[in-house]
Design a protein around this motif. Structure first.
Motif, PDB file in Angstrom:
ATOM      1  N   ALA A   1     -82.657-117.005 -72.988  1.00  0.00           N
ATOM      2  CA  ALA A   1     -83.876-117.368 -72.265  1.00  0.00           C
ATOM      3  C   ALA A   1     -84.962-116.301 -72.336  1.00  0.00           C
ATOM      4  N   LEU A   2     -84.569-115.046 -72.451  1.00  0.00           N
ATOM      5  CA  LEU A   2     -85.537-113.947 -72.366  1.00  0.00           C
ATOM      6  C   LEU A   2     -85.963-113.482 -73.758  1.00  0.00           C
ATOM      7  N   VAL A   3     -86.658-114.353 -74.438  1.00  0.00           N
ATOM      8  CA  VAL A   3     -87.144-114.100 -75.789  1.00  0.00           C
ATOM      9  C   VAL A   3     -88.661-113.972 -75.721  1.00  0.00           C
ATOM     10  N   LEU A   4     -89.186-112.909 -76.303  1.00  0.00           N
ATOM     11  CA  LEU A   4     -90.619-112.653 -76.273  1.00  0.00           C
ATOM     12  C   LEU A   4     -91.317-113.341 -77.441  1.00  0.00           C
ATOM     13  N   ASP A   5     -92.611-113.560 -77.307  1.00  0.00           N
ATOM     14  CA  ASP A   5     -93.359-114.110 -78.441  1.00  0.00           C
ATOM     15  C   ASP A   5     -93.829-113.006 -79.378  1.00  0.00           C
ATOM     16  N   ARG A   6     -93.849-111.748 -78.865  1.00  0.00           N
ATOM     17  CA  ARG A   6     -94.165-110.597 -79.707  1.00  0.00           C
ATOM     18  C   ARG A   6     -93.618-109.341 -79.023  1.00  0.00           C
ATOM     19  N   PHE A   7     -93.455-108.279 -79.809  1.00  0.00           N
ATOM     20  CA  PHE A   7     -93.014-107.005 -79.258  1.00  0.00           C
ATOM     21  C   PHE A   7     -93.642-105.896 -80.076  1.00  0.00           C
ATOM     22  N   ASP A   8     -94.365-105.026 -79.382  1.00  0.00           N
ATOM     23  CA  ASP A   8     -95.006-103.882 -80.017  1.00  0.00           C
ATOM     24  C   ASP A   8     -95.155-102.780 -78.976  1.00  0.00           C
ATOM     25  N   GLU A   9     -95.893-101.744 -79.331  1.00  0.00           N
ATOM     26  CA  GLU A   9     -96.074-100.609 -78.419  1.00  0.00           C
ATOM     27  C   GLU A   9     -96.701-101.038 -77.091  1.00  0.00           C
ATOM     28  N   HIS A  10     -97.656-101.949 -77.164  1.00  0.00           N
ATOM     29  CA  HIS A  10     -98.337-102.423 -75.964  1.00  0.00           C
ATOM     30  C   HIS A  10     -97.369-103.151 -75.026  1.00  0.00           C
ATOM     31  N   VAL A  11     -96.565-104.033 -75.580  1.00  0.00           N
ATOM     32  CA  VAL A  11     -95.594-104.786 -74.776  1.00  0.00           C
ATOM     33  C   VAL A  11     -94.557-103.836 -74.172  1.00  0.00           C
ATOM     34  N   ALA A  12     -94.074-102.899 -74.967  1.00  0.00           N
ATOM     35  CA  ALA A  12     -93.097-101.922 -74.452  1.00  0.00           C
ATOM     36  C   ALA A  12     -93.695-101.127 -73.303  1.00  0.00           C
ATOM     37  N   PHE A  13     -94.952-100.736 -73.431  1.00  0.00           N
ATOM     38  CA  PHE A  13     -95.619 -99.984 -72.370  1.00  0.00           C
ATOM     39  C   PHE A  13     -95.790-100.835 -71.110  1.00  0.00           C
ATOM     40  N   GLU A  14     -96.156-102.098 -71.269  1.00  0.00           N
ATOM     41  CA  GLU A  14     -96.299-102.993 -70.111  1.00  0.00           C
ATOM     42  C   GLU A  14     -94.981-103.153 -69.365  1.00  0.00           C
ATOM     43  N   ILE A  15     -93.924-103.451 -70.090  1.00  0.00           N
ATOM     44  CA  ILE A  15     -92.613-103.640 -69.466  1.00  0.00           C
ATOM     45  C   ILE A  15     -92.135-102.333 -68.843  1.00  0.00           C
ATOM     46  N   GLY A  16     -92.235-101.249 -69.594  1.00  0.00           N
ATOM     47  CA  GLY A  16     -91.794 -99.952 -69.091  1.00  0.00           C
ATOM     48  C   GLY A  16     -92.583 -99.497 -67.879  1.00  0.00           C
ATOM     49  N   SER A  17     -93.889 -99.682 -67.900  1.00  0.00           N
ATOM     50  CA  SER A  17     -94.723 -99.285 -66.759  1.00  0.00           C
ATOM     51  C   SER A  17     -94.401-100.091 -65.513  1.00  0.00           C
ATOM     52  N   ALA A  18     -94.176-101.399 -65.689  1.00  0.00           N
ATOM     53  CA  ALA A  18     -93.809-102.240 -64.547  1.00  0.00           C
ATOM     54  C   ALA A  18     -92.460-101.803 -63.978  1.00  0.00           C
ATOM     55  N   LEU A  19     -91.516-101.502 -64.853  1.00  0.00           N
ATOM     56  CA  LEU A  19     -90.211-101.005 -64.405  1.00  0.00           C
ATOM     57  C   LEU A  19     -90.363 -99.683 -63.654  1.00  0.00           C
ATOM     58  N   ARG A  20     -91.176 -98.798 -64.191  1.00  0.00           N
ATOM     59  CA  ARG A  20     -91.386 -97.494 -63.567  1.00  0.00           C
ATOM     60  C   ARG A  20     -92.021 -97.630 -62.187  1.00  0.00           C
ATOM     61  N   MET A  21     -93.051 -98.445 -62.071  1.00  0.00           N
ATOM     62  CA  MET A  21     -93.734 -98.626 -60.779  1.00  0.00           C
ATOM     63  C   MET A  21     -92.782 -99.202 -59.731  1.00  0.00           C
ATOM     64  N   LYS A  22     -92.001-100.195 -60.127  1.00  0.00           N
ATOM     65  CA  LYS A  22     -91.049-100.804 -59.190  1.00  0.00           C
ATOM     66  C   LYS A  22     -89.973 -99.794 -58.795  1.00  0.00           C
ATOM     67  N   ALA A  23     -89.472 -99.053 -59.767  1.00  0.00           N
ATOM     68  CA  ALA A  23     -88.426 -98.068 -59.479  1.00  0.00           C
ATOM     69  C   ALA A  23     -88.942 -96.969 -58.555  1.00  0.00           C
ATOM     70  N   LEU A  24     -90.174 -96.532 -58.770  1.00  0.00           N
ATOM     71  CA  LEU A  24     -90.764 -95.520 -57.888  1.00  0.00           C
ATOM     72  C   LEU A  24     -90.929 -96.081 -56.470  1.00  0.00           C
ATOM     73  N   ALA A  25     -91.397 -97.296 -56.365  1.00  0.00           N
ATOM     74  CA  ALA A  25     -91.601 -97.918 -55.055  1.00  0.00           C
ATOM     75  C   ALA A  25     -90.292 -98.080 -54.294  1.00  0.00           C
ATOM     76  N   GLU A  26     -89.223 -98.352 -55.034  1.00  0.00           N
ATOM     77  CA  GLU A  26     -87.913 -98.590 -54.413  1.00  0.00           C
ATOM     78  C   GLU A  26     -87.034 -97.347 -54.369  1.00  0.00           C
ATOM     79  N   GLY A  27     -87.488 -96.249 -54.945  1.00  0.00           N
ATOM     80  CA  GLY A  27     -86.693 -95.021 -54.960  1.00  0.00           C
ATOM     81  C   GLY A  27     -85.460 -95.110 -55.839  1.00  0.00           C
ATOM     82  N   LEU A  28     -85.561 -95.845 -56.939  1.00  0.00           N
ATOM     83  CA  LEU A  28     -84.413 -95.988 -57.847  1.00  0.00           C
ATOM     84  C   LEU A  28     -84.325 -94.766 -58.764  1.00  0.00           C
ATOM     85  N   PRO A  29     -83.193 -94.079 -58.776  1.00  0.00           N
ATOM     86  CA  PRO A  29     -83.028 -92.862 -59.585  1.00  0.00           C
ATOM     87  C   PRO A  29     -82.605 -93.186 -61.016  1.00  0.00           C
TER      88      PRO A  29
END
Length: 171
Positions: A16-44
């Motif tokens: 189900a989790l198939v992207l239509d494209r993957f590049d530096e921009h997409v990696a940065f978007e996903i990674g940044s969203a993960l980072r922001m959520k992890a910081l907000a939740e205090g995930l180490p």
């Protein structure tokens, strides 16, 4: 949920989790969203996103350490070799020592049976990268990645996760 039903659910997630494209921009978007959520939740955690031939995003959050970096690297190697989630292999193999069989010839310093490595696939291209999280228990590492990919794709994580209530800290 039995290991077999969990493995089936992971296969469903991967399909189900198939992207239509993957590049530096997409990696940065996903990674940044993960980072922001992890910081907000205090995930180490450590977040590592790579194409098949190079790193694209990396973040080490408060509370994570060098061993998390190494676990993420080893999970990425597993996904690249077996072309599937590291958590599904961990459940399938179910070994106490988290090691592959000696007959597979995999160096323990480079491969580990642990949750948190997930294949990044692009429609009509197949496996093009890997996202790995390390720092939480296996299933939680896996679920954080799945929830982030759901969020990026505009899907409801409750459709693909194991249970009705999403983990605290899962985007």
């Amino acid at each position: 949920m039995t290991s077999n039903s969990q493995i089936a659910r992971i296969c469903q997630q991967e399909s189900a989790l198939v992207l239509d494209r993957f590049d530096e921009h997409v990696a940065f978007e996903i990674g940044s969203a993960l980072r922001m959520k992890a910081l907000a939740e205090g995930l180490p955690i450590v977040i590592d996103i790579q194409s098949l031939n190079r790193p694209l995003f990396y973040a080490a959050l408060p509370g994570s350490d060098f061993s998390n970096r190494e676990w993420a690297r080893r999970k990425i190697n597993v996904v690249k070799r077996y072309l599937r989630s590291s958590y599904s292999l961990m459940l399938e193999r179910a070994t106490e020592d988290r090691l592959f069989r000696l007959s597979e010839g995999l160096d323990v310093s480079d491969y580990v049976l642990a949750g948190g490595g997930f294949p990044i696939r692009v429609e009509n291209a197949g496996l093009v990268g890997v996202v790995a999280i390390s720092g939480l228990p296996d299933r939680e590492d896996h679920d954080v990645v799945v929830a982030a990919l759901c969020s990026y794709l505009g899907r409801d994580p409750a459709e693909l996760l194991w249970y009705e209530q999403v983990l605290p800290g899962v985007p």
